[in-house]
Scaffold this motif. Structure first.
Motif, mmCIF file in Angstrom:
data_model
loop_
_atom_site.group_PDB
_atom_site.id
_atom_site.type_symbol
_atom_site.label_atom_id
_atom_site.label_comp_id
_atom_site.label_asym_id
_atom_site.label_seq_id
_atom_site.Cartn_x
_atom_site.Cartn_y
_atom_site.Cartn_z
ATOM 1 N N GLN A 135 0.838 -1.202 0.000
ATOM 2 C CA GLN A 135 0.000 0.000 0.000
ATOM 3 C C GLN A 135 0.873 1.252 0.000
ATOM 4 O OE1 GLN A 135 -2.395 -0.513 3.508
ATOM 5 N NE2 GLN A 135 -3.591 -2.187 2.653
ATOM 6 N N GLY A 136 1.899 1.235 0.842
ATOM 7 C CA GLY A 136 2.833 2.358 0.874
ATOM 8 C C GLY A 136 3.716 2.400 -0.350
ATOM 9 N N ALA A 137 3.998 1.215 -0.932
ATOM 10 C CA ALA A 137 4.837 1.158 -2.130
ATOM 11 C C ALA A 137 4.161 1.873 -3.303
ATOM 12 C CB ALA A 137 5.131 -0.288 -2.496
ATOM 13 N N TYR A 138 2.839 1.800 -3.349
ATOM 14 C CA TYR A 138 2.106 2.520 -4.400
ATOM 15 C C TYR A 138 2.367 4.023 -4.273
ATOM 16 C CZ TYR A 138 -1.769 3.806 -7.511
ATOM 17 O OH TYR A 138 -2.528 4.311 -8.542
ATOM 18 N N LEU A 139 2.303 4.511 -3.051
ATOM 19 C CA LEU A 139 2.570 5.932 -2.804
ATOM 20 C C LEU A 139 4.016 6.263 -3.134
ATOM 21 C CD1 LEU A 139 0.771 6.234 0.657
ATOM 22 C CD2 LEU A 139 -0.157 6.865 -1.580
ATOM 23 N N THR A 248 11.890 10.015 1.901
ATOM 24 C CA THR A 248 10.965 9.550 2.944
ATOM 25 C C THR A 248 11.101 8.036 3.015
ATOM 26 O OG1 THR A 248 8.664 9.592 3.767
ATOM 27 C CG2 THR A 248 8.976 9.283 1.412
ATOM 28 N N SER A 249 10.332 7.391 3.858
ATOM 29 C CA SER A 249 10.366 5.939 3.979
ATOM 30 C C SER A 249 8.951 5.418 4.165
ATOM 31 C CB SER A 249 11.217 5.511 5.189
ATOM 32 O OG SER A 249 12.536 6.007 5.128
ATOM 33 N N VAL A 250 8.693 4.226 3.628
ATOM 34 C CA VAL A 250 7.427 3.546 3.881
ATOM 35 C C VAL A 250 7.636 2.742 5.159
ATOM 36 C CG1 VAL A 250 5.751 1.852 3.071
ATOM 37 C CG2 VAL A 250 6.863 3.396 1.434
ATOM 38 N N THR A 251 7.038 3.173 6.241
ATOM 39 C CA THR A 251 7.278 2.540 7.541
ATOM 40 C C THR A 251 6.197 1.517 7.872
ATOM 41 O OG1 THR A 251 6.065 4.257 8.768
ATOM 42 C CG2 THR A 251 8.428 4.619 8.375
ATOM 43 N N TRP A 252 6.583 0.548 8.686
ATOM 44 C CA TRP A 252 5.662 -0.500 9.140
ATOM 45 C C TRP A 252 5.822 -0.663 10.634
ATOM 46 C CZ3 TRP A 252 6.499 -6.438 8.702
ATOM 47 C CH2 TRP A 252 5.310 -7.119 9.026
ATOM 48 N N VAL A 300 2.806 16.989 -6.971
ATOM 49 C CA VAL A 300 3.098 15.574 -6.709
ATOM 50 C C VAL A 300 2.827 15.249 -5.239
ATOM 51 C CG1 VAL A 300 4.920 13.822 -6.610
ATOM 52 C CG2 VAL A 300 4.784 15.384 -8.567
ATOM 53 N N LEU A 301 3.314 16.097 -4.370
ATOM 54 C CA LEU A 301 3.097 15.903 -2.935
ATOM 55 C C LEU A 301 1.601 15.898 -2.604
ATOM 56 C CD1 LEU A 301 5.874 18.285 -1.568
ATOM 57 C CD2 LEU A 301 5.929 15.780 -1.577
ATOM 58 N N LYS A 302 0.867 16.794 -3.238
ATOM 59 C CA LYS A 302 -0.573 16.888 -3.007
ATOM 60 C C LYS A 302 -1.276 15.619 -3.477
ATOM 61 C CE LYS A 302 -4.568 19.905 -3.889
ATOM 62 N NZ LYS A 302 -5.022 21.162 -4.556
ATOM 63 N N ALA A 303 -0.869 15.104 -4.627
ATOM 64 C CA ALA A 303 -1.483 13.891 -5.166
ATOM 65 C C ALA A 303 -1.189 12.689 -4.279
ATOM 66 C CB ALA A 303 -0.967 13.637 -6.590
ATOM 67 N N VAL A 304 0.035 12.594 -3.769
ATOM 68 C CA VAL A 304 0.417 11.476 -2.900
ATOM 69 C C VAL A 304 -0.388 11.516 -1.605
ATOM 70 C CG1 VAL A 304 2.293 10.500 -1.505
ATOM 71 C CG2 VAL A 304 2.731 11.222 -3.862
ATOM 72 N N GLN A 305 -0.529 12.700 -1.016
ATOM 73 C CA GLN A 305 -1.278 12.833 0.226
ATOM 74 C C GLN A 305 -2.749 12.486 0.012
ATOM 75 O OE1 GLN A 305 -0.195 13.305 3.303
ATOM 76 N NE2 GLN A 305 -2.298 13.145 4.075
ATOM 77 N N ALA A 306 -3.296 12.917 -1.106
ATOM 78 C CA ALA A 306 -4.697 12.623 -1.407
ATOM 79 C C ALA A 306 -4.910 11.115 -1.569
ATOM 80 C CB ALA A 306 -5.122 13.348 -2.683
ATOM 81 N N LYS A 307 -3.942 10.450 -2.195
ATOM 82 C CA LYS A 307 -4.066 9.006 -2.385
ATOM 83 C C LYS A 307 -3.927 8.270 -1.052
ATOM 84 C CE LYS A 307 -4.475 7.553 -5.932
ATOM 85 N NZ LYS A 307 -5.678 7.266 -6.739
ATOM 86 N N PHE A 308 -3.053 8.760 -0.191
ATOM 87 C CA PHE A 308 -2.914 8.174 1.143
ATOM 88 C C PHE A 308 -4.243 8.219 1.885
ATOM 89 C CE2 PHE A 308 -2.300 8.562 5.715
ATOM 90 C CZ PHE A 308 -1.433 7.515 6.001
#
Length: 326
Positions: A135-139, A248-252, A300-308
């Protein structure tokens, strides 16, 4: 005085690793929980996440915990069997390659509960837990493609296990959603922990034009530093490993899952199933940008946040694709 000395001894036992097997235990009554890890708990990656999740459960529930790190596939069954024979009621086999070992031991210890990372087969006392970091990898794919100046981004992982394949496909899907004509390079190095090989593979991708790298293994960030390109960390906030390059990092956060599983075992409500905690459960997130987002286009940042937010609310579901790749 004696009570103070006794209390101090218990604290020491809780933090001092045992010489044999790299285990550490905390004194407590009731359920005992163990975790067997394939690499070092200091890797700031998969093994750190497992260890931190174990410690979070110990703190939340007051259960006794133990761990063994740097365990090879060949030794996994022996160590799992040892924990079971010593009365550990819940044992996590924290590797994609420990599933068969866990299944073999579970058969011989029907009163012990086992959890294996993405096990191929379950048993009445063996469950599995997945890392839905895809899920985070998509972002990350969206972010990488959007930040890339060459429209070429890279991905370096260990072994083509289902979880890693899901991560790769989601990364590619996110990249294409953001920049349809972007190119994603990928490499499996054939090992879960081989920093020199991961670094070499990542450098090769940079030489093919990649200027953003997804670091699915230790060593990739070293390559990003050497070549001065962006890296996207994994599992933990890895910015401290490359403050100028880790965007950034995709954290778990495995703490909620380990705690929930342990609580279910204590309450005799545990079920053999796939336990999965992702973005909606607050376990998968994007780490802080540490100021490096200044180098990313605002849209780009806005699109990523919206998708999150869409993933979190359930409005968007990241495709789960575990098909093999060449």
């Amino acid at each position: 005085m004696f009570k103070r000395l006794k209390a101090g001894l218990k604290v020491a036992l809780a933090v001092l690793p045992l010489a044999l097997g790299g285990t550490a235990m905390a004194e407590a009554d009731g359920l005992k929980v163990a975790m067997v890890l394939p690499g070092p708990i200091s890797d700031n990656d998969w093994n750190s996440v497992g260890y931190n999740g174990l410690q979070a459960a110990a703190k939340a529930l007051g259960v006794e915990v133990a761990y063994s790190e740097n365990v090879s596939d060949a030794d996994a069954e022996r160590i799992l069997r040892d924990y079971a024979s010593r009365g550990y009621g819940l044992i996590f086999a924290h590797s994609f390659s420990f599933g068969d070992a866990a299944l073999n031991v579970a058969e011989d210890f029907p009163n012990t509960t086992f959890m294996a990372g993405t096990a191929k087969e379950l048993a009445p006392n063996l469950g599995t837990y997945s890392n839905p970091d895809y899920q985070g990898a998509y972002l990350a794919g969206m972010l990488g493609a959007g930040a890339s100046k060459t429209k070429t981004i890279g991905w370096v992982g260990g072994m083509p296990a289902p979880n890693m394949l899901a991560n790769l496909h989601a990364y590619e899907a996110g990249a294409k959603a953001m920049v349809p004509d972007s190119k994603v390079l990928h490499t499996f190095i054939g090992s879960w922990f081989d920093p020199p090989k991961a670094k070499e593979a990542a450098i090769a991708q940079v030489e093919q034009g990649a200027d953003v790298l997804s670091a699915q293994g230790v060593g990739v960030i070293d390559a990003a530093i050497a070549k001065n390109v962006f890296a996207l960390g994994a599992m933990t906030d890895q910015n401290h490993l490359g403050p100028k390059v880790v965007l950034t990092s995709v954290t778990w956060d495995l703490g909620p899952l380990v705690t929930a599983v342990a609580k279910a075992v204590e309450d005799k409500e545990w079920k053999s199933q796939n336990w999965s905690y992702g973005i909606a459960e607050g376990s998968v997130k994007l780490a802080d940008f540490h100021g490096l987002d200044a180098g990313v286009p605002p849209d780009v940042l806005k699109a990523v946040q919206a998708k999150f937010e869409a993933i979190k609310s359930g409005a968007f579901t990241v495709p789960l694709d575990t098909s093999n790749v060449e």
